[in-house]
Scaffold this active site. Sequence first.
Site, PDB file in Angstrom:
ATOM      1  N   ARG A  27     -12.096   4.604   2.540  1.00  0.00           N
ATOM      2  CA  ARG A  27     -12.246   3.190   2.872  1.00  0.00           C
ATOM      3  C   ARG A  27     -12.199   2.282   1.647  1.00  0.00           C
ATOM      4  O   ARG A  27     -12.069   1.069   1.773  1.00  0.00           O
ATOM      5  CB  ARG A  27     -13.566   2.959   3.619  1.00  0.00           C
ATOM      6  CG  ARG A  27     -13.682   3.755   4.903  1.00  0.00           C
ATOM      7  CD  ARG A  27     -15.001   3.490   5.562  1.00  0.00           C
ATOM      8  NE  ARG A  27     -15.118   2.112   5.959  1.00  0.00           N
ATOM      9  CZ  ARG A  27     -14.669   1.605   7.096  1.00  0.00           C
ATOM     10  NH1 ARG A  27     -14.084   2.393   7.971  1.00  0.00           N
ATOM     11  NH2 ARG A  27     -14.809   0.345   7.373  1.00  0.00           N
ATOM     12  N   TRP A  75     -14.393  -1.367  -1.973  1.00  0.00           N
ATOM     13  CA  TRP A  75     -13.033  -1.884  -2.124  1.00  0.00           C
ATOM     14  C   TRP A  75     -13.238  -3.361  -2.425  1.00  0.00           C
ATOM     15  O   TRP A  75     -13.627  -4.137  -1.552  1.00  0.00           O
ATOM     16  CB  TRP A  75     -12.252  -1.683  -0.829  1.00  0.00           C
ATOM     17  CG  TRP A  75     -10.793  -2.015  -0.942  1.00  0.00           C
ATOM     18  CD1 TRP A  75      -9.797  -1.170  -1.334  1.00  0.00           C
ATOM     19  CD2 TRP A  75     -10.162  -3.263  -0.639  1.00  0.00           C
ATOM     20  NE1 TRP A  75      -8.588  -1.826  -1.306  1.00  0.00           N
ATOM     21  CE2 TRP A  75      -8.780  -3.106  -0.882  1.00  0.00           C
ATOM     22  CE3 TRP A  75     -10.623  -4.506  -0.201  1.00  0.00           C
ATOM     23  CZ2 TRP A  75      -7.868  -4.138  -0.694  1.00  0.00           C
ATOM     24  CZ3 TRP A  75      -9.706  -5.533  -0.016  1.00  0.00           C
ATOM     25  CH2 TRP A  75      -8.339  -5.337  -0.264  1.00  0.00           C
ATOM     26  N   ASN A 101     -20.449  -4.175   3.757  1.00  0.00           N
ATOM     27  CA  ASN A 101     -18.995  -4.060   3.915  1.00  0.00           C
ATOM     28  C   ASN A 101     -18.540  -5.320   4.636  1.00  0.00           C
ATOM     29  O   ASN A 101     -18.983  -5.580   5.749  1.00  0.00           O
ATOM     30  CB  ASN A 101     -18.680  -2.804   4.750  1.00  0.00           C
ATOM     31  CG  ASN A 101     -17.251  -2.770   5.261  1.00  0.00           C
ATOM     32  OD1 ASN A 101     -16.363  -3.358   4.650  1.00  0.00           O
ATOM     33  ND2 ASN A 101     -17.030  -2.093   6.364  1.00  0.00           N
ATOM     34  N   GLU A 488       9.388   3.278   7.349  1.00  0.00           N
ATOM     35  CA  GLU A 488       8.192   4.095   7.180  1.00  0.00           C
ATOM     36  C   GLU A 488       8.356   5.064   5.999  1.00  0.00           C
ATOM     37  O   GLU A 488       7.427   5.280   5.231  1.00  0.00           O
ATOM     38  CB  GLU A 488       7.894   4.832   8.494  1.00  0.00           C
ATOM     39  CG  GLU A 488       6.735   5.812   8.469  1.00  0.00           C
ATOM     40  CD  GLU A 488       5.382   5.191   8.127  1.00  0.00           C
ATOM     41  OE1 GLU A 488       5.256   3.962   8.068  1.00  0.00           O
ATOM     42  OE2 GLU A 488       4.443   5.972   7.861  1.00  0.00           O
ATOM     43  N   LYS A 492       5.862   5.098   2.797  1.00  0.00           N
ATOM     44  CA  LYS A 492       5.130   6.297   2.358  1.00  0.00           C
ATOM     45  C   LYS A 492       5.314   6.513   0.862  1.00  0.00           C
ATOM     46  O   LYS A 492       4.366   6.817   0.153  1.00  0.00           O
ATOM     47  CB  LYS A 492       5.605   7.562   3.082  1.00  0.00           C
ATOM     48  CG  LYS A 492       5.164   7.778   4.509  1.00  0.00           C
ATOM     49  CD  LYS A 492       3.696   8.058   4.700  1.00  0.00           C
ATOM     50  CE  LYS A 492       2.874   6.812   4.753  1.00  0.00           C
ATOM     51  NZ  LYS A 492       2.720   6.063   5.937  1.00  0.00           N
ATOM     52  N   GLU A 495       3.462   3.768  -1.226  1.00  0.00           N
ATOM     53  CA  GLU A 495       2.003   3.878  -1.148  1.00  0.00           C
ATOM     54  C   GLU A 495       1.436   4.927  -2.088  1.00  0.00           C
ATOM     55  O   GLU A 495       0.433   4.697  -2.738  1.00  0.00           O
ATOM     56  CB  GLU A 495       1.590   4.270   0.286  1.00  0.00           C
ATOM     57  CG  GLU A 495       1.632   3.150   1.279  1.00  0.00           C
ATOM     58  CD  GLU A 495       1.208   3.619   2.667  1.00  0.00           C
ATOM     59  OE1 GLU A 495       0.443   2.893   3.313  1.00  0.00           O
ATOM     60  OE2 GLU A 495       1.638   4.701   3.114  1.00  0.00           O
ATOM     61  N   HIS A 511      24.760  -6.095   2.760  1.00  0.00           N
ATOM     62  CA  HIS A 511      24.373  -7.503   2.554  1.00  0.00           C
ATOM     63  C   HIS A 511      23.331  -7.651   1.451  1.00  0.00           C
ATOM     64  O   HIS A 511      22.555  -8.594   1.458  1.00  0.00           O
ATOM     65  CB  HIS A 511      23.852  -8.089   3.868  1.00  0.00           C
ATOM     66  CG  HIS A 511      24.879  -8.065   4.950  1.00  0.00           C
ATOM     67  ND1 HIS A 511      26.007  -8.850   4.938  1.00  0.00           N
ATOM     68  CD2 HIS A 511      24.973  -7.297   6.065  1.00  0.00           C
ATOM     69  CE1 HIS A 511      26.746  -8.591   5.998  1.00  0.00           C
ATOM     70  NE2 HIS A 511      26.140  -7.655   6.702  1.00  0.00           N
TER      71      HIS A 511
HETATM   72  C1  G6P Z   1      -3.805   0.168   5.929  1.00  0.00           C
HETATM   73  C2  G6P Z   1      -3.540   1.653   5.830  1.00  0.00           C
HETATM   74  C3  G6P Z   1      -2.241   2.000   6.541  1.00  0.00           C
HETATM   75  C4  G6P Z   1      -2.289   1.519   7.977  1.00  0.00           C
HETATM   76  C5  G6P Z   1      -2.625   0.034   8.069  1.00  0.00           C
HETATM   77  C6  G6P Z   1      -2.943  -0.367   9.502  1.00  0.00           C
HETATM   78  O1  G6P Z   1      -2.864  -0.515   5.189  1.00  0.00           O
HETATM   79  O2  G6P Z   1      -3.482   2.061   4.473  1.00  0.00           O
HETATM   80  O3  G6P Z   1      -2.040   3.396   6.515  1.00  0.00           O
HETATM   81  O4  G6P Z   1      -1.064   1.761   8.586  1.00  0.00           O
HETATM   82  O5  G6P Z   1      -3.788  -0.261   7.292  1.00  0.00           O
HETATM   83  O6  G6P Z   1      -4.093   0.307   9.900  1.00  0.00           O
HETATM   84  P1  G6P Z   1      -4.474   0.648  11.384  1.00  0.00           P
HETATM   85  O7  G6P Z   1      -5.759   1.419  11.269  1.00  0.00           O
HETATM   86  O8  G6P Z   1      -4.661  -0.664  12.088  1.00  0.00           O
HETATM   87  O9  G6P Z   1      -3.390   1.456  11.973  1.00  0.00           O
END
Ligand code: G6P
Length: 615
Positions: A27, A75, A101, A488, A492, A495, A511
């Site tokens: 988290r 965070w 949080n 996607e 990946k 990230e 383009h």
């Molecule tokens: C964050 C995570 C992603 C995820 C996104 C949406 O950015 O790092 O992996 O896709 O949130 O999260 P959710 O829990 O709503 O799918």
Amino acid sequence: MCGIVGYIGHREAYPVILKGLQRLEYRGYDSAGIALYDGNEIILSKTKGKVADLESKVSNLPSFSGNLGIGHTRWATHGVPNDENSHPHFSNSGDLVIIHNGIIENYSALKKELIKRGYTFSSDTDTEVLINLIEDIQKNSNLKLGKAVQVALNQVVGAYAIAVFDVKKPNEIVVARLGSPLAIGVGENEFFIASDASPFIEYTNNAVYLEDEEMAVVRLKKPIKIRKIKDDSLVSPYIQELKINLEQIEKGGYDHFMLKEIFEQPHAIKDTYRGRLLIDEGIIKMAGIEDNMGKFLNANRIIIVACGTSWHAGLVAEYIIEDLVRVPVEVEYASEFRYRNPVINDKDIVIAISQSGETADTLAAIKLAKEKGAFVFGVCNVVGSTISRETHAGAYTHAGPEIGVASTKAFTTQITVLTLIALRLAKAKGTMSSTDFRRHLVELETIPEKVEEVLKSDALSKEIASIYKDAKNFLYLGRGFNFPVALEGALKLKEISYIHAEGYPAAEMKHGPIALIDENMPIAVIATKYGHYEKVVSNIQEIKSRKGKIIAVVTKGDEQVRDLADHVIEVPETLELLSPLLTTIPLQLLSYHIAVMLGRNVDQPRNLAKSVTVE
Ligand code: G6P
């Protein structure tokens, strides 16, 4: 964002909280801290860095012990990650301590007031303002902690999940939530507090999830007392029995959660359709759809809202639903939708997709859609999450806990659920023949085996990763159902490896992105044998003429692309609309191996968080 853990009972609190923070580290992991009541006073250890840094800091202390405590993994929102800004935070007297949080939006005005009244602050956080506000109220009005917390929260604007305790009353923890999740684990003569159930699942399966605007006093030897923060009314606690087990939240022999979760996909997809895809009877059964079939059949359009990977799953669903159900679908970033005054009414259906079920923007989009009269259907993974409760109906993905920050099995199981929904609606609407419907059911049932087969390309993905791990840029191309897979795949890689990558519809390449292609540019192309195959082959030719390096994901047995590409990874044949469930796997593996080879922290990439509960 931010993980919180608390414990009160007969055990040593430190190891319980420490292990809990490790489980919640997905988290946020900028800093970590724990405060304990040692029988005499509150002792605190906190530091910038990971939970492991906190652990080594504590290991240098002569003792760090007590049966009551709270811990936090951060965070950062307000204030840079450093020791001072780390939680827990003390009040000025040192009697109260808090973990939080969320974001207190009016903290600055409150802080000014408190400074006028003589309070001083050692951090830049909004949280330190809140704990001093509570102290100020407690002192001036001579209130018990619970009451003072309640009065303070009524002055606060923002989002929070908090846990607070008072050295003068070390037999209770006061907790509250608005917009950030908070679960209470109920053991025998002991209670656990956490952002989700993973920190306490090894001690108890019984949990109470606080709803928004609720607070609870968790007191030893007493039943939990829950109240509405606003009107003080009592709420009877609903104790849920949780079905997850410890094994599901541990690495089980894999080096990383991400790899474990990639390899769990055959099983996870099966769990997603189990009990829903009934081959013998030739039907799809989904309670959330059946109960609201009238709404679905009368809808003018479907709007999908989501963020990140879930948004990509939504994009795949757009292609599938429009193809099968012949109803218009729009896919929106929740963060845009919520602020752009969208045209939406009671003839619209909104499908909100979220792995965590806690994403703040998605939640806000849901609230907006509900206000405008739309029927909102949730697709979540985390059972009991806020989004699953805030939506009118929904379907869980049943993927099991996903811990790696980069989402993998959540994506494929979201697509699986959305495919089931599309098929069910197509059947009900008559937009699909019975034979075709049955053909899709049979094929969907074989997907887990086919994913298993794709996973055998792991070694090949690793080999390709070793060749391109030092590339500065990557391009991902796909068309039709596989265009979102390209997005996607790029996400990946970004990230977890921090390599710049872009996903593009293959035909759009000319383009713009084509200008970037030279002999140093690796390009992953999804070139499976469907409708657009020949067109994609032409795109591959265009890349080859510019000396780009081609990593192609192809249908088993393909010779044409094999002759052109530098590397090919084969996936078994399936129906076109199911192909994203296969083509996405090699791209997940490629990113994983590149990130490992670059020495990145795969499960906890920098700056990211798994569950984004702030906007
Ligand atoms: C964050 C995570 C992603 C995820 C996104 C949406 O950015 O790092 O992996 O896709 O949130 O999260 P959710 O829990 O709503 O799918």
